[in-house]
Motif scaffolding. Structure first.
Motif, PDB file in Angstrom:
ATOM      1  N   THR A 163      11.213  -9.055  -1.586  1.00 53.99           N
ATOM      2  CA  THR A 163      11.397  -7.607  -1.699  1.00 53.99           C
ATOM      3  C   THR A 163      10.382  -6.997  -2.666  1.00 53.99           C
ATOM      4  OG1 THR A 163      13.144  -7.982  -3.358  1.00 53.99           O
ATOM      5  CG2 THR A 163      13.838  -7.590  -1.090  1.00 53.99           C
ATOM      6  N   THR A 164      10.080  -7.725  -3.748  1.00 58.37           N
ATOM      7  CA  THR A 164       9.103  -7.215  -4.722  1.00 58.37           C
ATOM      8  C   THR A 164       7.697  -7.181  -4.125  1.00 58.37           C
ATOM      9  OG1 THR A 164      10.409  -8.068  -6.575  1.00 58.37           O
ATOM     10  CG2 THR A 164       8.112  -7.536  -7.012  1.00 58.37           C
ATOM     11  N   VAL A 165       7.256  -8.329  -3.613  1.00 55.57           N
ATOM     12  CA  VAL A 165       5.902  -8.412  -3.055  1.00 55.57           C
ATOM     13  C   VAL A 165       5.759  -7.522  -1.827  1.00 55.57           C
ATOM     14  CG1 VAL A 165       4.208  -9.952  -1.990  1.00 55.57           C
ATOM     15  CG2 VAL A 165       5.522 -10.725  -3.972  1.00 55.57           C
ATOM     16  N   GLY A 166       6.767  -7.549  -0.947  1.00 60.74           N
ATOM     17  CA  GLY A 166       6.716  -6.732   0.257  1.00 60.74           C
ATOM     18  C   GLY A 166       6.675  -5.246  -0.061  1.00 60.74           C
ATOM     19  N   GLY A 167       7.492  -4.818  -1.025  1.00 57.96           N
ATOM     20  CA  GLY A 167       7.495  -3.415  -1.415  1.00 57.96           C
ATOM     21  C   GLY A 167       6.163  -2.969  -1.995  1.00 57.96           C
ATOM     22  N   LEU A 168       5.576  -3.814  -2.860  1.00 58.00           N
ATOM     23  CA  LEU A 168       4.286  -3.478  -3.465  1.00 58.00           C
ATOM     24  C   LEU A 168       3.174  -3.425  -2.427  1.00 58.00           C
ATOM     25  CD1 LEU A 168       4.443  -5.600  -6.756  1.00 58.00           C
ATOM     26  CD2 LEU A 168       4.613  -3.105  -6.549  1.00 58.00           C
ATOM     27  N   MET A 169       3.168  -4.393  -1.497  1.00 61.12           N
ATOM     28  CA  MET A 169       2.133  -4.413  -0.466  1.00 61.12           C
ATOM     29  C   MET A 169       2.280  -3.220   0.481  1.00 61.12           C
ATOM     30  SD  MET A 169       1.620  -8.417   0.534  1.00 61.12           S
ATOM     31  CE  MET A 169       0.166  -8.030   1.482  1.00 61.12           C
ATOM     32  N   PHE A 170       3.512  -2.882   0.824  1.00 60.68           N
ATOM     33  CA  PHE A 170       3.746  -1.731   1.702  1.00 60.68           C
ATOM     34  C   PHE A 170       3.266  -0.447   1.036  1.00 60.68           C
ATOM     35  CE2 PHE A 170       6.539   1.832   2.823  1.00 60.68           C
ATOM     36  CZ  PHE A 170       6.269   1.936   4.179  1.00 60.68           C
ATOM     37  N   TRP A 171       3.578  -0.274  -0.241  1.00 58.26           N
ATOM     38  CA  TRP A 171       3.183   0.931  -0.968  1.00 58.26           C
ATOM     39  C   TRP A 171       1.658   1.025  -1.094  1.00 58.26           C
ATOM     40  CZ3 TRP A 171       4.356   5.567  -1.999  1.00 58.26           C
ATOM     41  CH2 TRP A 171       3.809   6.254  -3.088  1.00 58.26           C
ATOM     42  N   GLU A 172       1.030  -0.124  -1.390  1.00 52.08           N
ATOM     43  CA  GLU A 172      -0.429  -0.128  -1.540  1.00 52.08           C
ATOM     44  C   GLU A 172      -1.104   0.169  -0.205  1.00 52.08           C
ATOM     45  OE1 GLU A 172      -4.494  -1.257  -1.720  1.00 52.08           O
ATOM     46  OE2 GLU A 172      -3.013  -2.300  -0.488  1.00 52.08           O
ATOM     47  N   GLY A 173      -0.580  -0.411   0.880  1.00 54.81           N
ATOM     48  CA  GLY A 173      -1.142  -0.151   2.199  1.00 54.81           C
ATOM     49  C   GLY A 173      -0.960   1.295   2.618  1.00 54.81           C
ATOM     50  N   LEU A 174       0.205   1.869   2.304  1.00 55.97           N
ATOM     51  CA  LEU A 174       0.468   3.268   2.636  1.00 55.97           C
ATOM     52  C   LEU A 174      -0.470   4.197   1.863  1.00 55.97           C
ATOM     53  CD1 LEU A 174       2.274   5.223   4.218  1.00 55.97           C
ATOM     54  CD2 LEU A 174       3.851   5.216   2.266  1.00 55.97           C
ATOM     55  N   ARG A 175      -0.658   3.908   0.574  1.00 52.81           N
ATOM     56  CA  ARG A 175      -1.574   4.718  -0.233  1.00 52.81           C
ATOM     57  C   ARG A 175      -3.006   4.628   0.290  1.00 52.81           C
ATOM     58  NH1 ARG A 175      -1.116   3.253  -6.367  1.00 52.81           N
ATOM     59  NH2 ARG A 175      -2.714   4.880  -6.436  1.00 52.81           N
ATOM     60  N   SER A 176      -3.414   3.427   0.714  1.00 51.54           N
ATOM     61  CA  SER A 176      -4.768   3.259   1.251  1.00 51.54           C
ATOM     62  C   SER A 176      -4.957   4.071   2.522  1.00 51.54           C
ATOM     63  CB  SER A 176      -5.045   1.778   1.532  1.00 51.54           C
ATOM     64  OG  SER A 176      -5.008   1.022   0.344  1.00 51.54           O
ATOM     65  N   MET A 177      -3.934   4.070   3.392  1.00 49.70           N
ATOM     66  CA  MET A 177      -4.013   4.850   4.630  1.00 49.70           C
ATOM     67  C   MET A 177      -4.123   6.337   4.336  1.00 49.70           C
ATOM     68  SD  MET A 177      -1.287   2.925   7.129  1.00 49.70           S
ATOM     69  CE  MET A 177      -1.426   4.257   8.315  1.00 49.70           C
ATOM     70  N   LEU A 178      -3.334   6.815   3.368  1.00 44.10           N
ATOM     71  CA  LEU A 178      -3.378   8.237   3.020  1.00 44.10           C
ATOM     72  C   LEU A 178      -4.733   8.616   2.423  1.00 44.10           C
ATOM     73  CD1 LEU A 178       0.203   8.686   1.477  1.00 44.10           C
ATOM     74  CD2 LEU A 178      -0.613   9.439   3.724  1.00 44.10           C
ATOM     75  N   ARG A 179      -5.303   7.714   1.595  1.00 41.29           N
ATOM     76  CA  ARG A 179      -6.620   7.993   1.010  1.00 41.29           C
ATOM     77  C   ARG A 179      -7.691   8.068   2.086  1.00 41.29           C
ATOM     78  NH1 ARG A 179      -5.021   4.403  -3.426  1.00 41.29           N
ATOM     79  NH2 ARG A 179      -6.012   2.682  -2.314  1.00 41.29           N
ATOM     80  N   VAL A 180      -7.600   7.170   3.080  1.00 39.36           N
ATOM     81  CA  VAL A 180      -8.586   7.171   4.160  1.00 39.36           C
ATOM     82  C   VAL A 180      -8.497   8.460   4.967  1.00 39.36           C
ATOM     83  CG1 VAL A 180      -9.223   6.043   6.331  1.00 39.36           C
ATOM     84  CG2 VAL A 180      -8.722   4.656   4.323  1.00 39.36           C
ATOM     85  N   ARG A 181      -7.270   8.902   5.251  1.00 37.57           N
ATOM     86  CA  ARG A 181      -7.099  10.137   6.024  1.00 37.57           C
ATOM     87  C   ARG A 181      -7.626  11.366   5.275  1.00 37.57           C
ATOM     88  NH1 ARG A 181      -1.202   9.876   9.098  1.00 37.57           N
ATOM     89  NH2 ARG A 181      -1.663   8.039  10.375  1.00 37.57           N
ATOM     90  N   ARG A 182      -7.480  11.336   3.935  1.00 39.31           N
ATOM     91  CA  ARG A 182      -7.953  12.462   3.132  1.00 39.31           C
ATOM     92  C   ARG A 182      -9.437  12.353   2.786  1.00 39.31           C
ATOM     93  NH1 ARG A 182      -2.920  12.299  -1.189  1.00 39.31           N
ATOM     94  NH2 ARG A 182      -1.271  12.968   0.270  1.00 39.31           N
ATOM     95  N   GLY A 183     -10.061  11.233   3.160  1.00 42.93           N
ATOM     96  CA  GLY A 183     -11.473  11.047   2.873  1.00 42.93           C
ATOM     97  C   GLY A 183     -11.765  10.735   1.424  1.00 42.93           C
TER      98      GLY A 183
END
Length: 308
Positions: free
Chosen positions: A123-143
């Motif tokens: 739950t710890t590792v999965g939550g951190l990886m999910f959050w980091e991946g989500l943030r990366s996707m949002l950063r890419v969309r915003r350029g």
């Protein structure tokens, strides 16, 4: 078709085991990590005792890591000295983990310990990886571009004493954190039946600042040796390694990994991290649910852990 597993002492559908091995192999090939953190829970979910699942998956991970380690060695993507120092801690951690495993089994607390460890870790590792991946996707969309620190940059870890120069990785680093990391990964692997690659690789990159060119190959060497050592210790001290189960899982895993590697090349990195985080988180939540739901049978009869 039912197949009797001699050590697990239960009949299991052979096609189910092959499908599980192929599925985990597919995930391993797609994300470039070992599948022990998925295989062990899946075996437990279909009724195999946690102790047998952990010990048998260790042999499966060792076999899976062998071909990968050979491939990285041929490409000179392994730092032999760094791997040796990691193994100094890894072998000690594995021995300590198997000793703890045996102690908990004799006290009748092993199943609970394995379940709680998986809930906490996944739950710890999965939550951190999910959050980091989500943030990366949002950063890419915003350029938005984020400047990454170089792998060779210095942190407080580089100020520790007893330093060595690791020529292949081109870093000058204290052996203290390297041995400590190896010890932790070896201990976790022996207790939980995981290679620890999905923990070890980020630690080596972001904590030890090891270049990405040698990280995966070096981590595979640690996984190969520690899991082989864990398999031998489990077989000698606890007699829990089910060779038939491990062999079937290997056959399915090798097949699935080939397709997973091809699929992984077609998906963006941030999407891969998001999917992997969701997968790890889902398995952790499934374990948590297993701990709190009322079982169908309130009483079970199981052979005492100290029996030969």
């Amino acid at each position: 078709m039912q197949l009797y597993l001699p050590i697990a002492d239960i009949p299991v559908n052979i096609f189910l085991l092959l499908a599980m091995g192929a599925a985990v192999g597919f995930v391993s090939g797609m994300f470039g990590i070992g599948g022990g953190f998925l295989m062990t829970p899946l075996l437990i979910f279909i009724g195999i005792a946690p102790a047998v699942a952990v010990a048998s998956v260790a042999s499966h991970i060792a076999a899976s890591s062998f071909s990968g380690a050979i491939s990285y060695w041929r490409r000179r993507a392994i730092d032999p000295m760094l791997a040796l120092v990691l193994l100094c801690g890894g072998t000690m951690g594995t021995a300590l983990g198997v000793w703890t495993f045996t102690l908990l089994r004799s006290l009748g607390q092993l199943d609970l310990m394995i379940a709680l460890s998986y809930v906490l870790l996944l739950t710890t590792v999965g939550g951190l990886m999910f959050w980091e991946g989500l943030r990366s996707m949002l950063r890419v969309r915003r350029g938005i571009t984020v400047s990454m620190r170089r792998s060779g940059s210095h942190g407080w870890v580089h100020g520790l004493p007893i330093k060595m120069r690791f020529k292949r990785s081109k870093i000058y680093l204290s052996v203290i954190p390297v041995v400590a990391v190896g010890l932790i990964i070896g201990f976790i692997g022996a207790i939980m039946g995981i290679g620890g690659g999905f923990i070890l690789v980020p630690i080596m990159i972001y904590f030890l600042r090891v270049p990405t060119s040698t990280v995966i190959g070096t981590s595979m060497v640690l996984t190969l040796v520690t899991m082989t050592f864990a398999t031998l210790l489990h077989a000698v001290t606890n007699h829990l390694v089910d060779a038939v189960l491990a062999l079937i899982l290997m056959i399915g895993g090798v097949t699935g990994a080939q397709f997973g590697a091809r699929a992984g090349q077609k998906i963006r990195g941030e999407h891969l991290r998001l999917l992997l985080g969701l997968l790890i988180l889902a398995v952790g939540i499934r374990f948590a649910v297993e701990l709190v739901i009322r079982p169908d049978d309130l009483f079970t009869i199981r052979e005492a852990g100290g029996a030969a």
